[in-house]
Design an enzyme around this catalytic site. Structure first.
Site, PDB file in Angstrom:
ATOM      1  N   HIS A 145       0.801  -1.240   0.000  1.00  7.83           N
ATOM      2  CA  HIS A 145       0.000   0.000   0.000  1.00  7.83           C
ATOM      3  C   HIS A 145       0.830   1.286   0.000  1.00  7.83           C
ATOM      4  CE1 HIS A 145      -3.325  -2.661   1.300  1.00  7.83           C
ATOM      5  NE2 HIS A 145      -2.453  -3.169   2.142  1.00  7.83           N
TER       6      HIS A 145
HETATM    7  C1  BDR Z   1      -1.847   0.810   5.758  1.00  8.33           C
HETATM    8  O1  BDR Z   1      -1.945   0.457   7.124  1.00  8.33           O
HETATM    9  C2  BDR Z   1      -0.684   0.107   7.623  1.00  8.33           C
HETATM   10  O2  BDR Z   1      -0.727  -1.092   8.337  1.00  8.33           O
HETATM   11  C3  BDR Z   1       0.235   0.014   6.428  1.00  8.33           C
HETATM   12  O3  BDR Z   1       1.563   0.396   6.781  1.00  8.33           O
HETATM   13  C4  BDR Z   1      -0.374   0.951   5.448  1.00  8.33           C
HETATM   14  O4  BDR Z   1       0.052   2.288   5.670  1.00  8.33           O
HETATM   15  C5  BDR Z   1      -2.563  -0.247   4.935  1.00  8.33           C
HETATM   16  O5  BDR Z   1      -3.928  -0.240   5.247  1.00  8.33           O
END
Ligand code: BDR
Ligand code: CA
Length: 318
Positions: free
Chosen positions: A245
């Site tokens: 992500h």
């Molecule tokens: C987001 O949430 C965090 O756990 C990850 O680093 C990313 O920024 C994904 O939903």
């Protein structure tokens, strides 16, 4: 065009460290500073991980400021179940840095850097928006010093870890609501988009052609992440790879041509019985908001192959 100047706020984190490895190496960005916040793990751990990540990447020159220890109005619900107890799926840095954070808290550091710049610059937020909300609350004039906030989080109707809320919004919904309500230009690199940002297992295998410590780190941290994300929900358990992500979010800044998105009005649910952390995106224009209120560029799709190729090309530079 020269490199784009950015500030990065993160909660390193498995996908954060991969995003950083791209951000600090691509010739398309000039990272003026990095700030840390609580999110995936408490700030103590995200700061340690980020300092050592920059060291691994040969970028001790980039200043780091430590930020908020807790969300604006809540206690932290971390994501150790996804990122492991050390935030990096058990991966340990072979060599530790002696560097320490700057004296200023993250929001004061951000303000200082922003004021030094001749033009407004981008803040890339890969974590809950606590530091950015504090910056805007304490220094309202920072609004005109920021070109846009490019944020990982939000969705049309999917979620992680709840059916409708994405982690970075859920962890501090009041902060997300505050930042969006300032009407700052806001890019929402949504879960709808980043669900298409997956690296297949073949892609991960292909990183082996780059024989360097950063490439090794990418494989090491993703080993844990493959299994932890599979346990999250059925969408993830059926996936032929893993979503990175935060990397996807950084890549929007360097390669907007890989993405599809549209401008909407958006808000955040902070009081819902079932829906706290939900990002309300006025997708069908039910609210008939004027154009000046449609401040959120909602990214819905990424060209996965171009994005993976671009990351590989950068990994080769280490
Ligand atoms: C987001 O949430 C965090 O756990 C990850 O680093 C990313 O920024 C994904 O939903
Ligand atoms: Ca993150």
């Amino acid at each position: 065009m020269g490199a784009i100047k950015v500030l990065i706020d993160c909660d390193t984190g498995i996908d954060d460290i991969i995003a950083l490895s791209y951000a600090v190496k691509t010739p398309d960005l000039e990272v003026l500073g990095v700030t840390t916040v609580c999110g995936n793990l408490p700030t103590e751990i995200t700061t340690y991980n980020t300092l050592n990540a920059l060291h691994l990447m040969g970028r001790d020159d980039i200043p780091l400021a430590r930020g908020a220890e807790k969300p604006l109005e809540r206690e932290l619900q971390d994501a150790a179940y996804i990122h492991g107890n050390n935030g990096l799926g058990g991966y340990e840095f072979a060599e530790k840095t002696t560097k320490t954070p700057v004296e200023l808290p993250a929001w004061e550091f951000l303000y200082q850097v922003l004021r030094e710049q001749p033009e407004p610059i981008d803040i890339i937020a890969l974590a809950p928006l606590t530091n950015i909300a504090l910056l805007l609350q304490k220094h309202p004039d920072a609004l005109k010093l920021i070109r846009r906030v490019v944020f990982m989080g939000g969705s049309l109707r999917t979620g992680n870890p709840t059916p409708v809320a994405t982690f970075n919004v859920l962890a501090d919904p009041e902060a997300a609501k505050y930042v969006i309500a300032t009407k700052i230009p806001f890019v929402m690199c949504s879960l709808d988009c980043t669900r298409g940002s997956y690296f297949t297992f073949e892609d991960l295998e292909a990183t082996k052609q780059y024989d360097n410590p950063v490439s090794e780190m990418v494989r090491a941290v993703t080993r844990f992440y493959i299994n932890s994300t599979k346990n999250e929900n059925t969408v993830d358990s059926k996936k032929k790879g893993i979503d990175i992500h935060d990397l996807c979010t950084v890549m929007y800044v360097t390669h907007p041509e890989f993405f599809q998105g549209e401008q909407y009005f958006a808000d955040v649910e902070t009081k819902g019985e079932l829906t706290t952390g939900f990002t309300l995106v006025d997708f069908e224009d039910n609210l008939r908001k004027p154009p000046e209120d449609k401040t959120v560029l909602f990214l819905k799709k990424v060209d996965r192959e171009a994005y993976v190729r671009c990351f590989m090309d950068t990994l080769a530079l280490y």
